[in-house]
Design a protein around this motif. Structure first.
Motif, PDB file in Angstrom:
ATOM      1  N   THR A   1       0.814  -1.218   0.000  1.00  0.00           N
ATOM      2  CA  THR A   1       0.000   0.000   0.000  1.00  0.00           C
ATOM      3  C   THR A   1       0.850   1.271   0.000  1.00  0.00           C
ATOM      4  O   THR A   1       0.679   2.130  -0.871  1.00  0.00           O
ATOM      5  N   PRO A   2       1.795   1.456   0.941  1.00  0.00           N
ATOM      6  CA  PRO A   2       2.632   2.660   0.875  1.00  0.00           C
ATOM      7  C   PRO A   2       3.536   2.679  -0.354  1.00  0.00           C
ATOM      8  O   PRO A   2       3.851   3.755  -0.878  1.00  0.00           O
ATOM      9  N   VAL A   3       3.941   1.492  -0.826  1.00  0.00           N
ATOM     10  CA  VAL A   3       4.759   1.437  -2.041  1.00  0.00           C
ATOM     11  C   VAL A   3       3.975   1.987  -3.216  1.00  0.00           C
ATOM     12  O   VAL A   3       4.469   2.814  -3.988  1.00  0.00           O
ATOM     13  N   ARG A   4       2.733   1.546  -3.361  1.00  0.00           N
ATOM     14  CA  ARG A   4       1.903   1.996  -4.485  1.00  0.00           C
ATOM     15  C   ARG A   4       1.710   3.511  -4.438  1.00  0.00           C
ATOM     16  O   ARG A   4       1.816   4.194  -5.461  1.00  0.00           O
ATOM     17  N   GLU A   5       1.424   4.041  -3.244  1.00  0.00           N
ATOM     18  CA  GLU A   5       1.219   5.492  -3.113  1.00  0.00           C
ATOM     19  C   GLU A   5       2.490   6.262  -3.461  1.00  0.00           C
ATOM     20  O   GLU A   5       2.443   7.297  -4.141  1.00  0.00           O
TER      21      GLU A   5
ATOM     22  N   LEU B   1       5.778   9.474  -7.512  1.00  0.00           N
ATOM     23  CA  LEU B   1       6.928   9.630  -8.403  1.00  0.00           C
ATOM     24  C   LEU B   1       6.488   9.645  -9.868  1.00  0.00           C
ATOM     25  O   LEU B   1       7.099  10.332 -10.690  1.00  0.00           O
ATOM     26  N   GLU B   2       5.429   8.922 -10.177  1.00  0.00           N
ATOM     27  CA  GLU B   2       4.901   8.937 -11.544  1.00  0.00           C
ATOM     28  C   GLU B   2       4.333  10.307 -11.893  1.00  0.00           C
ATOM     29  O   GLU B   2       4.561  10.835 -12.991  1.00  0.00           O
ATOM     30  N   ARG B   3       3.629  10.918 -10.932  1.00  0.00           N
ATOM     31  CA  ARG B   3       3.080  12.259 -11.164  1.00  0.00           C
ATOM     32  C   ARG B   3       4.192  13.293 -11.347  1.00  0.00           C
ATOM     33  O   ARG B   3       4.025  14.280 -12.074  1.00  0.00           O
ATOM     34  N   GLU B   4       5.323  13.080 -10.692  1.00  0.00           N
ATOM     35  CA  GLU B   4       6.444  14.009 -10.799  1.00  0.00           C
ATOM     36  C   GLU B   4       7.307  13.752 -12.036  1.00  0.00           C
ATOM     37  O   GLU B   4       8.257  14.487 -12.299  1.00  0.00           O
ATOM     38  N   GLY B   5       6.973  12.698 -12.784  1.00  0.00           N
ATOM     39  CA  GLY B   5       7.661  12.460 -14.045  1.00  0.00           C
ATOM     40  C   GLY B   5       8.859  11.539 -13.984  1.00  0.00           C
ATOM     41  O   GLY B   5       9.620  11.449 -14.955  1.00  0.00           O
ATOM     42  N   TYR B   6       9.041  10.813 -12.887  1.00  0.00           N
ATOM     43  CA  TYR B   6      10.196   9.932 -12.754  1.00  0.00           C
ATOM     44  C   TYR B   6       9.916   8.498 -13.216  1.00  0.00           C
ATOM     45  O   TYR B   6      10.846   7.774 -13.576  1.00  0.00           O
TER      46      TYR B   6
ATOM     47  N   ASN C   1       1.423  -4.704 -15.302  1.00  0.00           N
ATOM     48  CA  ASN C   1       2.748  -5.169 -15.714  1.00  0.00           C
ATOM     49  C   ASN C   1       3.864  -4.370 -15.055  1.00  0.00           C
ATOM     50  O   ASN C   1       4.941  -4.212 -15.626  1.00  0.00           O
ATOM     51  N   GLY C   2       3.636  -3.821 -13.848  1.00  0.00           N
ATOM     52  CA  GLY C   2       4.684  -3.185 -13.081  1.00  0.00           C
ATOM     53  C   GLY C   2       4.998  -1.749 -13.470  1.00  0.00           C
ATOM     54  O   GLY C   2       4.162  -1.047 -14.048  1.00  0.00           O
ATOM     55  N   TRP C   3       6.225  -1.348 -13.152  1.00  0.00           N
ATOM     56  CA  TRP C   3       6.658   0.032 -13.308  1.00  0.00           C
ATOM     57  C   TRP C   3       8.001   0.081 -14.036  1.00  0.00           C
ATOM     58  O   TRP C   3       8.723  -0.917 -14.068  1.00  0.00           O
TER      59      TRP C   3
END
Length: 231
Positions: A54-58, A63-68, A75-77
């Motif tokens: 749960t905290p990992v997903r958040e 980080l996705e919103r910040e563009g990283y 299928n992961g990240w």
């Protein structure tokens, strides 16, 4: 009670876990332990850091919103590739914003908010900071202080967003000792020009300083990526 239940029952604890995961993964990206294009799953991060998903997903969505990061649904990240065109555009925007701030500063009668920078940057060589991370933090404070002192909250807000987005490569400028020395010299010149209210000179010095940093971090980033892939 499962880790996810505990997170739900303790919002403060859950928030601290999210912050912890966010900081660790972001540092892995900054230090090239995670390279552009590398793929991973939430479960892998959770296992490595000893937390629930749960905290990992958040943290990863943050980080996705910040563009990283990219999220690949089901299928992961993966780590987002470096977009040097975007970084060039952000550096250009940074020049525009900071130049506007400096011109406003040179029209102000009270420069006390800028004077606070003198004990940091107008110092003899033996008093200069040599640690790369500390120098990077001081450099960021220098530039954000100039913008904040211009007393335009919207200008400062946009500038803070730009600084956050280029931080991943900008901090590399201070991994070279000679660049730390150059930063001290250039900041001193910029600061003195502002305090003398020489707007044109200050803007010219500022833009030259940012352009030099932009060229340097691009070169260092390419070198670090190549070295990391070969190791």
């Amino acid at each position: 009670m499962s880790p996810d239940d505990l997170s739900s029952a303790s919002p403060g604890l859950a928030g601290s876990r999210v912050d912890h995961v966010y900081a660790r993964v972001k540092d892995d990206i900054f230090e090239f332990r995670l390279l552009p294009g590398d793929r991973f799953t939430e479960s892998q991060v959770a296992e490595r850091l000893g937390v629930s998903r749960t905290p990992v997903r958040e943290a990863l969505y943050r980080l996705e919103r910040e563009g990283y990061l990219f999220v690949h649904f089901r299928n992961g990240w993966s780590v987002r590739p470096f977009d040097f065109v975007m970084f060039e555009n952000l550096y250009e925007l940074r020049m525009i914003l900071e130049s506007a701030a400096v011109r406003k500063l040179c029209d102000q009668t009270d420069l006390s908010h800028v004077e606070v920078l003198k004990p940091v940057w107008l110092v003899p060589e033996e008093a200069r900071v040599r640690d790369a991370r500390a120098a990077a933090e001081l450099d960021e404070i220098f530039h954000t202080t100039l913008v904040d002192a211009a007393d335009n909250p919207e200008l400062a807000r946009v500038h803070n967003d730009v600084i956050e987005r280029i931080r991943i490569i900008r901090r590399l400028d201070f991994t070279q000792g000679y660049r730390v020395e150059r930063t001290y010299e250039e900041h001193a010149q910029i600061l003195q020009a502002i305090l003398r209210r020489r707007a044109d000179q200050a803007v010219l010095l500022l833009n030259s300083h940012i352009a030099e940093s932009r060229a340097e971090v691009r070169k260092i980033t390419l070198h670090r990526l190549q070295s990391a892939r070969q190791s």
